[in-house]
Motif scaffolding. Structure first.
Motif, PDB file in Angstrom:
ATOM      1  N   THR A  57     -23.309  43.298 -18.925  1.00 43.85           N
ATOM      2  CA  THR A  57     -24.557  44.042 -18.747  1.00 43.85           C
ATOM      3  C   THR A  57     -25.458  43.365 -17.724  1.00 43.85           C
ATOM      4  O   THR A  57     -26.058  44.030 -16.862  1.00 43.85           O
ATOM      5  CB  THR A  57     -25.302  44.174 -20.092  1.00 43.85           C
ATOM      6  OG1 THR A  57     -24.441  44.790 -21.053  1.00 43.85           O
ATOM      7  CG2 THR A  57     -26.563  45.009 -19.932  1.00 43.85           C
ATOM      8  N   LYS A  58     -25.521  42.053 -17.788  1.00 42.03           N
ATOM      9  CA  LYS A  58     -26.340  41.290 -16.846  1.00 42.03           C
ATOM     10  C   LYS A  58     -25.845  41.486 -15.412  1.00 42.03           C
ATOM     11  O   LYS A  58     -26.636  41.731 -14.492  1.00 42.03           O
ATOM     12  CB  LYS A  58     -26.294  39.805 -17.223  1.00 42.03           C
ATOM     13  CG  LYS A  58     -27.051  38.892 -16.266  1.00 42.03           C
ATOM     14  CD  LYS A  58     -26.905  37.432 -16.701  1.00 42.03           C
ATOM     15  CE  LYS A  58     -27.530  36.485 -15.681  1.00 42.03           C
ATOM     16  NZ  LYS A  58     -27.349  35.058 -16.085  1.00 42.03           N
ATOM     17  N   SER A 118     -26.670  46.789  -9.700  1.00 44.04           N
ATOM     18  CA  SER A 118     -27.534  47.951  -9.547  1.00 44.04           C
ATOM     19  C   SER A 118     -28.759  47.609  -8.704  1.00 44.04           C
ATOM     20  O   SER A 118     -29.143  48.365  -7.806  1.00 44.04           O
ATOM     21  CB  SER A 118     -27.967  48.469 -10.926  1.00 44.04           C
ATOM     22  OG  SER A 118     -28.891  49.528 -10.803  1.00 44.04           O
ATOM     23  N   THR A 119     -29.349  46.458  -8.976  1.00 38.32           N
ATOM     24  CA  THR A 119     -30.515  46.017  -8.203  1.00 38.32           C
ATOM     25  C   THR A 119     -30.152  45.839  -6.737  1.00 38.32           C
ATOM     26  O   THR A 119     -30.939  46.140  -5.839  1.00 38.32           O
ATOM     27  CB  THR A 119     -31.063  44.689  -8.768  1.00 38.32           C
ATOM     28  OG1 THR A 119     -31.397  44.869 -10.141  1.00 38.32           O
ATOM     29  CG2 THR A 119     -32.292  44.229  -7.995  1.00 38.32           C
ATOM     30  N   GLN A 127     -21.926  54.174 -19.454  1.00 37.03           N
ATOM     31  CA  GLN A 127     -22.069  52.718 -19.503  1.00 37.03           C
ATOM     32  C   GLN A 127     -21.356  52.116 -20.702  1.00 37.03           C
ATOM     33  O   GLN A 127     -20.735  51.052 -20.595  1.00 37.03           O
ATOM     34  CB  GLN A 127     -23.550  52.329 -19.522  1.00 37.03           C
ATOM     35  CG  GLN A 127     -23.769  50.816 -19.429  1.00 37.03           C
ATOM     36  CD  GLN A 127     -25.222  50.458 -19.180  1.00 37.03           C
ATOM     37  OE1 GLN A 127     -25.962  51.268 -18.631  1.00 37.03           O
ATOM     38  NE2 GLN A 127     -25.633  49.275 -19.577  1.00 37.03           N
ATOM     39  N   GLN A 166     -26.541  45.018 -14.099  1.00 33.31           N
ATOM     40  CA  GLN A 166     -27.924  45.149 -13.636  1.00 33.31           C
ATOM     41  C   GLN A 166     -28.099  44.498 -12.262  1.00 33.31           C
ATOM     42  O   GLN A 166     -28.802  45.022 -11.400  1.00 33.31           O
ATOM     43  CB  GLN A 166     -28.879  44.498 -14.651  1.00 33.31           C
ATOM     44  CG  GLN A 166     -29.003  45.249 -15.973  1.00 33.31           C
ATOM     45  CD  GLN A 166     -29.657  46.611 -15.801  1.00 33.31           C
ATOM     46  OE1 GLN A 166     -30.392  46.860 -14.858  1.00 33.31           O
ATOM     47  NE2 GLN A 166     -29.379  47.503 -16.745  1.00 33.31           N
ATOM     48  N   HIS A 167     -27.432  43.371 -12.067  1.00 31.44           N
ATOM     49  CA  HIS A 167     -27.497  42.672 -10.779  1.00 31.44           C
ATOM     50  C   HIS A 167     -26.928  43.553  -9.660  1.00 31.44           C
ATOM     51  O   HIS A 167     -27.522  43.663  -8.580  1.00 31.44           O
ATOM     52  CB  HIS A 167     -26.724  41.356 -10.865  1.00 31.44           C
ATOM     53  CG  HIS A 167     -26.632  40.614  -9.563  1.00 31.44           C
ATOM     54  ND1 HIS A 167     -27.678  39.867  -9.057  1.00 31.44           N
ATOM     55  CD2 HIS A 167     -25.629  40.531  -8.648  1.00 31.44           C
ATOM     56  CE1 HIS A 167     -27.319  39.349  -7.891  1.00 31.44           C
ATOM     57  NE2 HIS A 167     -26.078  39.728  -7.626  1.00 31.44           N
ATOM     58  N   LEU A 192     -26.942  53.165 -11.426  1.00 30.21           N
ATOM     59  CA  LEU A 192     -27.154  53.450 -12.849  1.00 30.21           C
ATOM     60  C   LEU A 192     -28.049  54.671 -12.959  1.00 30.21           C
ATOM     61  O   LEU A 192     -29.183  54.667 -12.466  1.00 30.21           O
ATOM     62  CB  LEU A 192     -27.809  52.255 -13.546  1.00 30.21           C
ATOM     63  CG  LEU A 192     -26.900  51.073 -13.888  1.00 30.21           C
ATOM     64  CD1 LEU A 192     -27.722  49.907 -14.429  1.00 30.21           C
ATOM     65  CD2 LEU A 192     -25.857  51.488 -14.911  1.00 30.21           C
ATOM     66  N   GLN A 201     -27.702  56.053 -18.081  1.00 24.91           N
ATOM     67  CA  GLN A 201     -26.572  55.429 -18.787  1.00 24.91           C
ATOM     68  C   GLN A 201     -25.211  55.806 -18.204  1.00 24.91           C
ATOM     69  O   GLN A 201     -24.182  55.667 -18.857  1.00 24.91           O
ATOM     70  CB  GLN A 201     -26.605  55.781 -20.288  1.00 24.91           C
ATOM     71  CG  GLN A 201     -27.864  55.325 -21.008  1.00 24.91           C
ATOM     72  CD  GLN A 201     -28.041  53.809 -20.940  1.00 24.91           C
ATOM     73  OE1 GLN A 201     -27.141  53.068 -21.306  1.00 24.91           O
ATOM     74  NE2 GLN A 201     -29.193  53.359 -20.466  1.00 24.91           N
TER      75      GLN A 201
END
Length: 768
Positions: free
Chosen positions: A269-270, A276-277, A246, A273-274, A283, A286
């Motif tokens: 990073t935001k 990944s969700t 990462q 995460q989006h 993810l 790391q």
């Protein structure tokens, strides 16, 4: 933008100037795939003007075009960006347009115009059967061809033209229109990055360009940042990695986005995460994966754990006694590790095994002995016994067939690949076979490995043969090395050079390379030091000529290998120079090798590489539905129905170059190439073949030739490394000649370039 229509109007413009003009197509000079073409046109004053465009045009049709003035080989022409068909305004114009359609002559065109006048185009588009019924001279079999030619008059044309104006190719524009129809431009304005993963060849940078052209570029756009993440993960995939840490991914994205004025790293990073969700990336501790590659690793680990399980024979033979009898009868010996592998691999049903070792350690001999023992085991237990031998590439499969005496095919062919995206044999329809052997397994990437293992029954015995000192796969992963490092399967490494017919200097030097020792001179392994690139080339040409002149070898027996494609001692310049030496062929037809000539411009812009009769060439792309031919006693070419594929790396000789007419009566050029298994025709489109007097070491992996000449020089830079040198060196069967600068040769031996890749297979295999 300027509009001009005077004589010799391009003389008044500089290169890269924008022009707009109405032109009529006179003739096609060149038509390539995906609609790319070069056309000779006329302006209203009869002046000839050449244009290039990524969309097929109709002869005798007029177009309003907008484009950029370009120059090619000293001649000005127009590179078309936007074009629009101009409807004919006179009977003559309509008749000219209609006669350009397949199956319609001048009299028939005049009959169509007499019946439908200015509605002729619309009626052919909307109700062509009415025209066929009314005008008896034309055939309905040409209806689809008319529609294809006249589709520029349909309602989607202006949208299509706008897509082309965004510098999308003809094929890409069609794909976008298929996705979004009349809303294509609006959809791109909403999110210019939406086609990054949906349309082949649309890069992150192309999306940025589209956003700018549409006036909606926003450096802080969440769509832009998400696309950058995919861009960097795909770049890593193309470099052989299955994931990126990462921290490294964030740095790469930060550099690519190069934004100022807002916190890029936090935003990346935001968005990470989006994604990944939303299960679009994975993810894991790391580590950031493309979902497809993460799935590949999970599945390969799962399959290996299942396949590694063995079960005993009900009535097992005394393998030691049987092996001793076989060795005595055949008057052969096995080294300690060879013997160990034969016994371990033959003991039980199923299991996953790896047999590794450097050149000359007897992997093939060992596996053939093991198969004889194993077959006796199966017969003794009343079980059927069948073996499939596979290899990752066509050339590797041919080499394996020759060395083992067994049939060997590519993994793709063995699994019944349809050439698009489906395999006949898979998890739902596994191969009915007891033993699968994969030669040159270091060339397997993670995705192909998943496909292979998914098609095996749980009790199939799997044996990977490979050499970890060679280059890893071109695709993502380091499968062979990862499996070995996991310690999850049985591995035997042969460590004794075993030759049945005396000492081979090639084998000695191959092992010198792996042990980082200096090369030695032998009759079959020569080292020739020359201290400039010019001297290296000169001596190489002399050496080739000597080998051929003495009738010892043919050009098919000799392969020149070099680390790079470009530069003075790169493949393109070497191919040009070797051709000039061995096959200058000024007589007869020839065809420009466009890719080769483009690279040659970097060495000398006056050099042009052409395909000529007698040239050694190589097919460069797997093609699973190509048509093969065989030649009869009279020299006629007949269909060869037993073969339907050609793989990347197969080499042959151009036997003929002929001019001919296609079904539409247009002149085409055909190259006829003689391969080992038959003949292949290449018509007008030559992007799947390259010259092969010289090739890159990467391209040579899995192949073998009687004579290999390797060139090593300072200009090869970071490509001078141990793995690459070893891979090239072990391609030779009878004679290996290294010609290069002494310091560069020694540097190649000492320089252990890291082949480490970001892969997670080994760790996934260690999990119970």
């Amino acid at each position: 933008m300027s509009y001009v229509s005077q004589s010799n109007f391009l003389d008044e413009f500089e290169i890269e100037d924008q022009v707009e003009i109405e032109l009529k197509v006179v003739r096609a000079i060149f038509i390539g795939r995906e609609g790319y073409g070069v056309y000779m046109c006329e302006d209203k004053h009869g002046n000839e003007i050449k244009i290039t465009i990524s969309h097929p045009l109709i002869s005798n049709q007029s177009y309003n075009i907008q484009g950029t003035v370009a120059i090619y080989r000293g001649e000005k022409q127009i590179r078309v960006n936007v074009f629009e068909a101009v409807k004919p305004s006179t009977k003559k114009g309509y008749v000219q347009l209609l006669t350009s359609l397949k199956g319609i002559g001048k009299k028939t065109a005049e009959s169509i115009y007499a019946n439908y006048g200015e509605n002729s185009i619309e009626i052919l588009l909307k109700n062509p059967h009415e025209v066929v019924e009314k005008i008896k001279k034309i055939s309905s079999k040409n209806i689809s061809s008319w529609k294809e030619s006249l589709k520029i008059y349909e309602g989607n044309y202006r949208i299509f033209a706008e897509l082309l104006n965004l510098h999308l190719s003809n094929k890409q524009s069609k794909k976008v229109y298929e996705l979004y129809g009349n809303q294509s431009i609006n959809k791109l304005k909403e999110n210019p990055y939406r086609i990054h993963r949906l349309v082949k060849g649309v890069t992150f940078w192309k999306c940025d360009e589209i956003a700018s052209k549409l006036g909606v570029f926003n450096p802080e756009s969440k769509y832009r940042i998400q696309t950058c993440i995919f861009h960097e993960l795909n770049e890593a995939k193309n470099s052989g990695h299955c994931f990126l840490p990462q921290t490294i991914l964030l740095k790469k994205c930060n550099k690519t986005l190069s934004n100022k004025g807002f916190d890029v790293e936090d935003e990346i990073t935001k968005q990470l995460q989006h994604l990944s969700t939303g299960n679009q990336v994975v993810l894991e501790n790391q580590k950031v994966y493309l979902k497809s590659l993460h799935d590949d690793e999970l599945k390969v680990a799962e399959y290996i754990k299942i396949l590694a399980k063995e079960r005993s024979f009900k009535n097992s033979l005394d393998l030691n006694t049987m092996l001793e009898r076989l060795l005595t009868e055949e008057k052969i010996e096995l080294e300690e590790k060879q013997r160990e592998s034969v016994l371990r691999f033959s003991e039980k049903i199923g299991g996953f095994f790896i047999l590794t070792g450097s050149a000359g350690c007897g992997k093939t001999f060992t596996i053939l002995t093991m198969l004889r023992v194993l077959e006796e085991q199966y017969k003794h237990n009343g079980k059927k016994f069948s073996v499939r031998l596979l290899a990752p590439t066509g050339k590797a499969s041919k080499v394996a067939s020759k060395s083992t005496g067994m049939d060997c095919v590519t993994v793709h062919r063995g699994l019944g690949y349809d050439g698009i995206d489906a395999f006949e044999f898979n998890e739902d329809n596994p191969l009915d076979v007891e033993v699968i052997i994969v030669d040159e397994s270091s060339m397997l990437d993670i995705t192909l490995t998943r496909q292979l293992l998914s098609a095996l029954k749980p009790n199939t015995k799997v044996i990977f043969l490979g050499d970890t000192k060679q280059l890893p796969s071109i695709g993502p992963g380091n499968v062979l090395k990862d499996i070995i490092n996991s310690q999850r399967v049985k591995v035997v490494t042969l460590n004794v050079v075993k030759r049945q017919k005396g000492v081979s200097g090639i084998i000695v030097n191959a092992n010198n390379i792996t042990q980082k020792n200096k090369l030695e001179n032998f009759d079959d392994a020569q080292i020739i030091c020359k201290e400039s690139s010019e001297e290296i080339l000169k001596h190489t040409l002399e050496k080739i000529e000597t080998l051929i002149t003495n009738d010892t070898y043919s050009i098919n027996d000799i392969q020149i290998l070099t680390p790079k494609k470009s530069d003075y001692l790169g493949t393109y310049h070497l191919n040009y120079q070797i051709q000039q030496k061995l096959n200058p062929g000024s007589d007869g037809l020839s065809v420009i090798n466009k890719a080769g000539s483009k690279h040659l411009e970097k060495v000398n812009e006056s050099l042009v590489l052409k395909f000529k009769v007698g040239d050694k060439v190589m097919h460069t792309k797997n093609n699973y539905d190509i048509i093969w031919y065989e030649k009869d006693e009279k020299g006629n070419y007949d269909l060869l129905e037993t073969k339907t594929e050609i793989t990347n790396g197969e080499s042959g000789i151009i036997e003929k170059i002929v001019k001919m007419e296609n079904e539409e009566g247009d002149e085409t050029t055909r190259l006829i190439v003689r391969y080992e298994d038959g003949y292949v025709f290449y018509d007008d489109f030559f992007e799947e073949i390259e010259h092969a007097f010289a090739m890159s070491i990467h391209k040579s992996q899995g192949s073998q030739w009687k004579v290999v000449i390797i060139l090593i020089a300072d200009e090869h830079g970071i490509m001078r490394n141990n793995n690459l040198f070893y891979t090239g060196y072990t391609r030779a069967e009878e004679l290996n000649i290294v010609i290069g600068q002494s310091n560069s040769i020694n540097h190649s031996i000492r320089n252990e370039k890291s082949t480490e890749r970001y892969t997670g297979l080994s760790n996934k295999l260690k999990i119970k």
